[in-house]
Structure formats: structure tokens, C-alpha cells
Design a protein around this motif. Sequence first.
Motif, PDB file in Angstrom:
ATOM      1  N   MET A 223       0.884  -1.096   0.172  1.00 45.86           N
ATOM      2  CA  MET A 223       0.022   0.019  -0.107  1.00 45.86           C
ATOM      3  C   MET A 223       0.931   1.346   0.009  1.00 45.86           C
ATOM      4  O   MET A 223       1.798   1.439   0.736  1.00 45.86           O
ATOM      5  N   SER A 224       0.649   2.301  -0.839  1.00 47.11           N
ATOM      6  CA  SER A 224       1.288   3.398  -0.954  1.00 47.11           C
ATOM      7  C   SER A 224       0.704   4.541  -0.171  1.00 47.11           C
ATOM      8  O   SER A 224      -0.475   4.504  -0.068  1.00 47.11           O
ATOM      9  N   CYS A 225       1.291   5.400   0.343  1.00 45.41           N
ATOM     10  CA  CYS A 225       0.633   6.533   1.014  1.00 45.41           C
ATOM     11  C   CYS A 225      -0.036   7.563   0.055  1.00 45.41           C
ATOM     12  O   CYS A 225       0.616   7.751  -0.969  1.00 45.41           O
ATOM     13  N   PRO A 226      -1.297   7.931   0.529  1.00 44.57           N
ATOM     14  CA  PRO A 226      -2.079   8.602  -0.198  1.00 44.57           C
ATOM     15  C   PRO A 226      -1.565  10.077  -0.549  1.00 44.57           C
ATOM     16  O   PRO A 226      -1.976  10.737  -1.438  1.00 44.57           O
ATOM     17  N   ILE A 227      -0.543  10.528   0.244  1.00 47.71           N
ATOM     18  CA  ILE A 227      -0.119  11.847   0.182  1.00 47.71           C
ATOM     19  C   ILE A 227       1.093  11.895  -0.547  1.00 47.71           C
ATOM     20  O   ILE A 227       1.331  12.838  -1.622  1.00 47.71           O
ATOM     21  N   CYS A 228       2.191  11.208  -0.497  1.00 47.15           N
ATOM     22  CA  CYS A 228       3.213  11.272  -1.231  1.00 47.15           C
ATOM     23  C   CYS A 228       3.807  10.056  -1.919  1.00 47.15           C
ATOM     24  O   CYS A 228       4.766   9.936  -2.734  1.00 47.15           O
TER      25      CYS A 228
ATOM     26  N   ASP B  79       5.903   4.061   0.390  1.00 49.24           N
ATOM     27  CA  ASP B  79       5.333   2.873   1.142  1.00 49.24           C
ATOM     28  C   ASP B  79       4.860   3.237   2.377  1.00 49.24           C
ATOM     29  O   ASP B  79       5.432   4.054   3.140  1.00 49.24           O
ATOM     30  N   ALA B  80       3.656   2.876   2.551  1.00 50.15           N
ATOM     31  CA  ALA B  80       2.949   2.828   4.105  1.00 50.15           C
ATOM     32  C   ALA B  80       3.882   2.330   4.952  1.00 50.15           C
ATOM     33  O   ALA B  80       4.455   1.154   5.119  1.00 50.15           O
ATOM     34  N   ASP B  81       3.832   2.939   6.138  1.00 48.07           N
ATOM     35  CA  ASP B  81       4.560   2.344   7.573  1.00 48.07           C
ATOM     36  C   ASP B  81       3.235   1.865   8.097  1.00 48.07           C
ATOM     37  O   ASP B  81       2.206   2.695   8.617  1.00 48.07           O
ATOM     38  N   GLN B  82       3.544   0.674   8.811  1.00 53.80           N
ATOM     39  CA  GLN B  82       2.562   0.212   9.734  1.00 53.80           C
ATOM     40  C   GLN B  82       1.864   0.926  10.928  1.00 53.80           C
ATOM     41  O   GLN B  82       0.880   1.235  11.212  1.00 53.80           O
ATOM     42  N   LYS B  83       2.853   1.706  11.457  1.00 53.85           N
ATOM     43  CA  LYS B  83       2.568   2.758  12.679  1.00 53.85           C
ATOM     44  C   LYS B  83       1.581   3.592  12.139  1.00 53.85           C
ATOM     45  O   LYS B  83       0.525   4.182  12.854  1.00 53.85           O
ATOM     46  N   TYR B  84       1.740   4.314  10.904  1.00 50.53           N
ATOM     47  CA  TYR B  84       0.802   5.256  10.500  1.00 50.53           C
ATOM     48  C   TYR B  84      -0.137   5.069   9.387  1.00 50.53           C
ATOM     49  O   TYR B  84      -0.439   5.937   8.561  1.00 50.53           O
TER      50      TYR B  84
ATOM     51  N   PRO C 110      -2.672   4.571   6.612  1.00 51.95           N
ATOM     52  CA  PRO C 110      -2.203   4.089   5.343  1.00 51.95           C
ATOM     53  C   PRO C 110      -1.052   5.088   5.089  1.00 51.95           C
ATOM     54  O   PRO C 110      -0.874   5.201   3.818  1.00 51.95           O
ATOM     55  N   PHE C 111      -0.718   5.951   5.735  1.00 55.12           N
ATOM     56  CA  PHE C 111       0.365   6.943   5.587  1.00 55.12           C
ATOM     57  C   PHE C 111       1.937   6.493   5.599  1.00 55.12           C
ATOM     58  O   PHE C 111       1.989   5.360   6.556  1.00 55.12           O
ATOM     59  N   CYS C 112       2.869   7.255   5.291  1.00 55.81           N
ATOM     60  CA  CYS C 112       4.115   6.637   5.333  1.00 55.81           C
ATOM     61  C   CYS C 112       4.702   7.228   6.550  1.00 55.81           C
ATOM     62  O   CYS C 112       5.799   6.912   7.244  1.00 55.81           O
ATOM     63  N   SER C 113       4.017   8.431   7.166  1.00 55.32           N
ATOM     64  CA  SER C 113       5.008   9.203   8.406  1.00 55.32           C
ATOM     65  C   SER C 113       3.674  10.204   9.073  1.00 55.32           C
ATOM     66  O   SER C 113       2.706  10.123   8.565  1.00 55.32           O
TER      67      SER C 113
END
Length: 63
Positions: free
Chosen positions: A1-6, A9-14, A16-19
Motif C-alpha cells: 500500500m502506498s501513502c495517499p499523500i506522497c 510505502d506506507a508505514d504500519q505505525k501510520y 495508510p500513511f508513510c509518516s
Amino acid sequence: MSCPICQKDADQKYRPFCSRRCADVDLGKWLNGAYAVPSSDPDDAEEAIDALEQELERRSRPH
């Protein structure tokens, strides 16, 4: 899954976001009205009040 903003790759902690930054950017868009959920409610407050009063009156009538 990729971050919808940038698109990173999505980070499990955030997810569907990467950060945290991208999560905050997304929240900011919601708070500033950049995103909107469609509504069928009247835009004008007076129209909304009138519509509510009519609905309440309709419901209180005997069937």
C-alpha cells in the motif's frame, strides 16, 4: 500500500500513511475543507431549520 499523500510505502505505525507528517497533511486538508463529504442537506441554515420543522410536523401527524 502506498501513502495517499506522497506515494511512498506506507508505514504500519501510520497506516495508510508513510509518516506522521503525511498523516498531519491529510488531517489539515480535512480541517481546511480541501476534502468534503457530499451532503443532501440544504446549504442555508434557514432552509435546514425549515426542512427539519416540516419533517417533525409530518412525523407528528396521525397516520
